[in-house]
Design a protein around this motif. Structure first.
Motif, PDB file in Angstrom:
ATOM      1  N   TYR A   1      50.920  26.445  20.140  1.00  0.00           N
ATOM      2  CA  TYR A   1      51.151  27.813  21.006  1.00  0.00           C
ATOM      3  C   TYR A   1      50.773  27.625  22.096  1.00  0.00           C
ATOM      4  O   TYR A   1      50.003  26.723  22.803  1.00  0.00           O
ATOM      5  N   PHE A   2      50.867  28.804  22.968  1.00  0.00           N
ATOM      6  CA  PHE A   2      50.484  28.928  24.393  1.00  0.00           C
ATOM      7  C   PHE A   2      50.339  30.506  24.612  1.00  0.00           C
ATOM      8  O   PHE A   2      50.922  31.339  24.204  1.00  0.00           O
ATOM      9  N   GLY A   3      49.547  30.687  25.813  1.00  0.00           N
ATOM     10  CA  GLY A   3      49.486  31.936  26.276  1.00  0.00           C
ATOM     11  C   GLY A   3      49.994  31.935  27.822  1.00  0.00           C
ATOM     12  O   GLY A   3      49.935  30.742  28.677  1.00  0.00           O
ATOM     13  N   MET A   4      50.572  32.992  28.149  1.00  0.00           N
ATOM     14  CA  MET A   4      51.069  33.092  29.613  1.00  0.00           C
ATOM     15  C   MET A   4      49.975  33.820  30.464  1.00  0.00           C
ATOM     16  O   MET A   4      49.760  34.889  30.365  1.00  0.00           O
ATOM     17  N   ARG A   5      49.294  33.035  31.277  1.00  0.00           N
ATOM     18  CA  ARG A   5      48.365  33.959  32.080  1.00  0.00           C
ATOM     19  C   ARG A   5      48.079  32.993  33.391  1.00  0.00           C
ATOM     20  O   ARG A   5      48.409  31.679  33.262  1.00  0.00           O
ATOM     21  N   SER A   6      47.643  33.384  34.428  1.00  0.00           N
ATOM     22  CA  SER A   6      47.235  32.712  35.492  1.00  0.00           C
ATOM     23  C   SER A   6      45.751  33.023  35.968  1.00  0.00           C
ATOM     24  O   SER A   6      45.116  34.431  35.557  1.00  0.00           O
ATOM     25  N   ILE A   7      45.015  32.053  36.459  1.00  0.00           N
ATOM     26  CA  ILE A   7      43.574  32.331  36.876  1.00  0.00           C
ATOM     27  C   ILE A   7      43.690  31.919  38.224  1.00  0.00           C
ATOM     28  O   ILE A   7      43.888  30.802  38.463  1.00  0.00           O
ATOM     29  N   SER A   8      42.900  32.788  39.312  1.00  0.00           N
ATOM     30  CA  SER A   8      42.961  32.261  40.572  1.00  0.00           C
ATOM     31  C   SER A   8      41.840  33.026  41.449  1.00  0.00           C
ATOM     32  O   SER A   8      41.179  33.617  40.820  1.00  0.00           O
ATOM     33  N   VAL A   9      41.392  32.885  42.446  1.00  0.00           N
ATOM     34  CA  VAL A   9      40.588  33.291  43.429  1.00  0.00           C
ATOM     35  C   VAL A   9      41.500  33.939  44.807  1.00  0.00           C
ATOM     36  O   VAL A   9      42.188  33.191  45.042  1.00  0.00           O
ATOM     37  N   GLY A  10      41.408  35.291  44.939  1.00  0.00           N
ATOM     38  CA  GLY A  10      42.288  36.053  45.874  1.00  0.00           C
ATOM     39  C   GLY A  10      41.436  37.230  46.433  1.00  0.00           C
ATOM     40  O   GLY A  10      40.579  37.519  45.844  1.00  0.00           O
ATOM     41  N   LYS A  11      42.040  37.695  47.482  1.00  0.00           N
ATOM     42  CA  LYS A  11      41.342  38.888  48.395  1.00  0.00           C
ATOM     43  C   LYS A  11      41.540  39.994  47.796  1.00  0.00           C
ATOM     44  O   LYS A  11      42.766  40.434  47.399  1.00  0.00           O
ATOM     45  N   THR A  12      40.519  41.028  47.241  1.00  0.00           N
ATOM     46  CA  THR A  12      40.649  42.411  47.224  1.00  0.00           C
ATOM     47  C   THR A  12      40.715  43.447  48.016  1.00  0.00           C
ATOM     48  O   THR A  12      40.416  42.959  48.998  1.00  0.00           O
ATOM     49  N   GLU A  13      40.960  44.432  47.902  1.00  0.00           N
ATOM     50  CA  GLU A  13      41.102  45.569  48.837  1.00  0.00           C
ATOM     51  C   GLU A  13      39.968  45.685  49.719  1.00  0.00           C
ATOM     52  O   GLU A  13      39.934  46.071  50.737  1.00  0.00           O
ATOM     53  N   ASP A  14      38.758  45.280  49.410  1.00  0.00           N
ATOM     54  CA  ASP A  14      37.350  45.321  50.144  1.00  0.00           C
ATOM     55  C   ASP A  14      37.291  44.161  50.969  1.00  0.00           C
ATOM     56  O   ASP A  14      36.118  44.005  51.478  1.00  0.00           O
ATOM     57  N   GLY A  15      38.327  43.408  50.873  1.00  0.00           N
ATOM     58  CA  GLY A  15      38.199  41.851  51.968  1.00  0.00           C
ATOM     59  C   GLY A  15      37.508  40.923  51.368  1.00  0.00           C
ATOM     60  O   GLY A  15      37.433  39.876  51.999  1.00  0.00           O
ATOM     61  N   LYS A  16      36.834  41.096  49.920  1.00  0.00           N
ATOM     62  CA  LYS A  16      36.238  40.013  49.449  1.00  0.00           C
ATOM     63  C   LYS A  16      36.968  39.085  48.556  1.00  0.00           C
ATOM     64  O   LYS A  16      38.060  39.475  47.804  1.00  0.00           O
ATOM     65  N   GLN A  17      36.653  37.936  48.448  1.00  0.00           N
ATOM     66  CA  GLN A  17      37.376  37.124  47.578  1.00  0.00           C
ATOM     67  C   GLN A  17      36.871  37.213  46.162  1.00  0.00           C
ATOM     68  O   GLN A  17      35.641  37.117  45.873  1.00  0.00           O
ATOM     69  N   ARG A  18      37.698  37.180  45.127  1.00  0.00           N
ATOM     70  CA  ARG A  18      37.408  37.496  43.805  1.00  0.00           C
ATOM     71  C   ARG A  18      38.025  36.767  42.732  1.00  0.00           C
ATOM     72  O   ARG A  18      39.208  36.358  43.172  1.00  0.00           O
ATOM     73  N   MET A  19      37.613  36.669  41.557  1.00  0.00           N
ATOM     74  CA  MET A  19      38.523  35.762  40.543  1.00  0.00           C
ATOM     75  C   MET A  19      39.482  36.842  39.995  1.00  0.00           C
ATOM     76  O   MET A  19      39.268  37.906  39.664  1.00  0.00           O
ATOM     77  N   LEU A  20      40.727  36.322  40.022  1.00  0.00           N
ATOM     78  CA  LEU A  20      41.866  37.243  39.556  1.00  0.00           C
ATOM     79  C   LEU A  20      42.385  36.554  38.229  1.00  0.00           C
ATOM     80  O   LEU A  20      42.796  35.382  38.012  1.00  0.00           O
ATOM     81  N   LEU A  21      42.749  37.749  37.326  1.00  0.00           N
ATOM     82  CA  LEU A  21      43.404  37.267  35.989  1.00  0.00           C
ATOM     83  C   LEU A  21      44.653  37.748  36.013  1.00  0.00           C
ATOM     84  O   LEU A  21      44.932  38.889  36.214  1.00  0.00           O
TER      85      LEU A  21
END
Length: 826
Positions: free
Chosen positions: A311-331
């Motif tokens: 089985y598998f799940g379709m998802r991504s995990i990354s670090v990216g910039k949010t609207e406050d300009g900070k780098q956060r973990m993104l799902l």
């Protein structure tokens, strides 16, 4: 029934159910397995029997229809180095596999460093082994060094306590009905240099009872000569595809077909070569997330005839910039605050092994019920079914690598072995969609070359985040390497205030540890401890809510992406769980805790929240309070600016100052109390004084501070832990670079700039250190001179003198600090 027929019936039942040889009727009765009494029993302890020893299929990501479980009663004996393998010899004890030898469920319940296991098995005739099929013997985990002997022939040796291994035993089989397995195990535990997590002999404090031997399922299956050994499945949400790599051994090239299903409906198919990634496109993919843990079914076929399910799940995990300009973990491309508990995975009855599959699932179900969306699996690797349940329930997983021993430097050989086991751990778990981060090291326990290891882990698996060292601010950690995707701070009780900088996300990797003792449900009542003990469930629940409110502020203002609370259950002497160690009592109000958790996830994921409004403060260099200490007599030091005179307490006296006289304290209970809370420690402020230390060592000495409910809002001090001058918040210090000298006057200034999120230390008019601290503690207590406060108690008494103390309700500039230094000199 005649005695001869009775023995025949017993033999038939034992052979069919347990696979054990039964002695002749004239022999003494064979030893029997008996469940022993654990320190605490769980709701599942009494369910465990030879017929119910983890009978479930152990490998959910690579399934075949035909298999046989070999868990159950095995023969057992302690061993010594150099002993000959007991081939063809009955052993004197009985152990229930797969429970570790130290556990009550094993029936042995003692520590062994070397041991033998033995049993027989029968190959089903319809498996056609040796007639076009091969027989694989699987061990899901054996701690630590295992030698496998089949019918007197050594077929494998495996070193590593946390990864599964398989052995093709076909060529070792005989024509006899019963085939013999002998397993020799050696486990040096904490006397060796291998990864061992929290196992120690004996368990104590934050370390626990060790385990040895077989501790996960043993089983066998028939396979084609060329067959799938592993499936590496990696989703790529951006391209609506999934990469499927079927790893196959053998000399003949194999073609592979892969099929994806949504509840039985074919949604994608592809073909290619085995041992190469095959890209399978899925139209309009349904993403996996904690709120919607959707999984696709997978079938894989080889041209040589082998077929397996997954089985598998379709998802991504990354670090990216949010609207406050900070780098956060993104799902899946957006910020989701990751909130979960530290999960140790220990049990009072099975220690490293959950008593039943329902028990294994139970902890995850409780974490989900508490509103968590993540769990940190702490320096242990669980059976595959644990990750399967995390996938199904919707819990993101941070997977730690089990640490080497914390107080011993790893030898070159131990480092090579650690990296080999780390790589195998990642390979064995790379297809579980729930796992979103790898954590190679924790708090300096056995760490080395942290940056290089982080880079290697990222190269091995670029699809996930790498947390190079959880608790890099703590304990024996090497200095922050700056590598990986995450900066991880530990703070008890916390939560801490790690500041997001650069391209890495910031997280509170451990905090909390609030304790509560439940009578009748403690592993060791006399030794029970926590980082902060509460008197009852109601207080525990209230304090938990307060910590989560603080975490929400940290997330909103500091850019923190995740928080990990210690911990899911009590574990041995630690009584800081949501549940007791026996899983029988919920220690806090789960409804209230769930509401607090959901408020953090929802609030942190919303729009950024600005910090408090900062007042410009009182202009000029007089400030809001000033103490020249020129009285040289009496018990009162005049405030020549604000009228908050300070009272000398407990024998505090006078001495020659940097200019005129000064306050003198002897390092034992003496200080001066201004009688008021002079500073708003959540805003901008500055504190300054001339300070002299009579002697310096490993202890802390504080010149100026302001009391809070539990600890000072700030400390202008000498940090004995660093042997440096410092301006400090709890867990955060702006440290001077040079060690001070006893008997010398220093002009110290601490500046808090709330808008910039910094604390600064100035020494003799010059900037000595700057530390990013985004959130400050309220300190509504009195401003005091000559001590600090921690744990609600006065601490860090100054052995020395203070002269010309100034307090400002604004952040002084570099120029103003230099001018103050010059004006206060003789």
């Amino acid at each position: 029934m005649p005695r001869q027929r009775w023995w025949a019936a017993v033999a038939a039942i034992a052979t069919a159910v347990l696979g054990l040889a039964v002695p002749a009727a004239s022999a003494d009765p064979a030893p029997q397995w008996h469940r022993l009494t654990p320190p605490l029993s769980t709701p599942w302890t009494d369910q465990v029997s030879p017929d119910n020893a983890l009978p479930e299929y152990p490998r959910p990501q690579l399934t075949r229809d035909r298999w046989q479980n070999l868990n159950g009663v095995w023969e057992f004996a302690a061993a010594k180095a150099g002993d000959a393998a007991p081939v063809g010899k009955s052993l004197p004890e009985r152990i229930l596999v797969p429970y570790p030898v130290e556990s009550a469920l094993s029936g042995i319940m003692r520590h062994e460093t070397q041991m033998w296991y033995r049993r027989t098995f029968t190959v089903p005739s319809n498996w056609f082994v040796g007639r076009g099929q091969r027989l694989l013997l699987h061990f899901q985990a054996v701690d630590y060094d295992a030698t496998i002997i089949v019918n007197g022939r050594t077929v494998a040796r495996h070193t590593g306590g946390y990864d599964a291994f398989s052995v093709d035993v076909t060529d070792a089989l005989t024509t006899a009905r019963d085939q013999e397995i002998v397993v020799g195990v050696s486990d040096p535990n904490d006397q060796g240099g291998q990864p061992l997590g929290k196992q120690r002999a004996p368990g104590d404090g934050i370390f626990y009872t060790p385990t040895s031997g077989i501790w996960q399922t043993v089983w066998m299956e028939p396979v084609a000569p060329q067959h799938i050994d592993r499936l590496d499945v990696t989703p790529d949400l951006a391209t609506s595809s999934v990469s499927v790599n079927a790893l196959v051994g053998g000399p003949v090239r194999q073609r592979v077909e892969v099929f994806a299903y949504d509840h039985g409906r074919l949604v994608g198919r592809a073909a290619g070569e085995a041992n190469q990634p095959v890209k399978l496109f899925v139209a309009h993919p349904h993403p996996w997330s904690p709120d919607d843990p959707f999984l696709y079914d997978l079938r894989v076929r080889l041209s040589g005839g082998d077929e397996a399910g997954s089985y598998f799940g379709m998802r991504s995990i990354s670090v990216g910039k949010t609207e406050d300009g900070k780098q956060r973990m993104l799902l899946n491309g957006r910020f989701v605050m990751q909130l979960g508990p530290l999960d140790q995975g220990f049990w009072p009855d099975g220690i490293y092994t959950a008593p039943t599959d329902a028990a294994l699932k139970f902890d995850l179900e409780q974490e989900k019920a508490l509103g968590f969306n993540m769990v940190r699996k702490h320096i242990k690797v669980e059976p595959d079914r644990w990750y399967y349940y995390a996938d199904k329930l919707g819990l993101m997983v941070w997977q730690d690598m089990p640490a080497m021993k914390d107080d011993v430097e790893a030898t070159p050989a131990a480092q090579v072995n650690f990296e080999s086991e780390l790589h195998r751990m990642i390979d064995g778990h790379r297809s579980f969609p729930s796992i979103v981060a790898w954590v190679p090291f924790n708090e300096g326990w056995g760490d080395y070359d942290v940056g290089r290891i982080a880079d290697e882990v990222k190269a091995w698996d670029p699809s996930r985040l790498v947390n190079a060292e959880s608790g890099v601010n703590c304990c024996r950690s090497e200095p922050d390497s700056g590598r990986g995707d995450i900066y991880d701070d530990h703070d008890y009780t916390g939560p801490g205030t790690p500041v997001q900088t650069g391209n890495r996300a910031a997280v509170d990797g451990e905090f909390g540890g609030l304790g509560y003792k439940v009578d009748g449900h403690q592993f060791d009542p006399a030794g029970s401890f926590a980082y902060e003990m509460e008197p009852d469930s109601a207080t525990l629940t209230r304090r938990y809510g307060e910590l989560q409110q603080r975490l929400l502020l940290v997330a909103q203002r500091c850019g923190v992406s995740a928080g990990v609370y210690t911990q899911t259950t009590d574990v041995e002497k630690e009584v800081n769980g949501f549940l007791t160690y026996d899983r029988r009592v919920k220690k806090m109000d789960f409804t209230a805790a769930r509401a607090a958790n959901l408020a953090v996830i929802k609030g942190a994921t919303g729009k950024p929240v600005a910090g408090p409004a900062v007042s410009p403060g009182t202009p000029g260099m007089d400030g809001i309070a000033a103490y020249p200490f020129d009285e040289n007599t009496g018990t009162v030091a005049k405030d020549i600016v604000g009228g908050h005179d300070a009272t000398l307490l407990n024998g505090a006296s006078w001495t020659a100052g940097e200019s005129g006289s000064a306050l003198a304290t002897n390092g034992s209970q003496q200080f001066a109390d201004t009688g008021a809370s002079l500073l708003n420690t959540e805003g901008n402020y500055s504190v300054a004084a001339w300070v002299k230390f009579n002697q310096l060592g490993d202890g802390f000495q504080t010149a100026l501070s302001q009391d809070g409910g539990d600890h000072s809002g700030f400390y202008l001090q000498y940090s004995g832990g660093d042997h440096r001058l410092a301006f400090s918040f709890v867990g955060q210090r702006a440290l001077a670079s040079d060690a001070p000298e006893a008997g010398r006057w220093y002009h110290l200034v601490g500046v808090r700039d709330a808008a910039a999120g910094t604390i600064k230390l100035y020494v003799d008019g010059r900037l000595a250190a700057t530390k990013s601290v985004c959130l400050a503690d309220a300190a509504p207590g009195h401003t005091v001179i000559g001590r600090g406060q921690y744990g609600g108690n006065p601490v860090d008494f100054l052995d020395g003198a203070v002269d010309q103390a100034h307090l400002y309700d604004r952040a002084l500039s570099d120029t103003e600090v230099a001018a103050l230094y010059q004006s206060d000199r003789k």
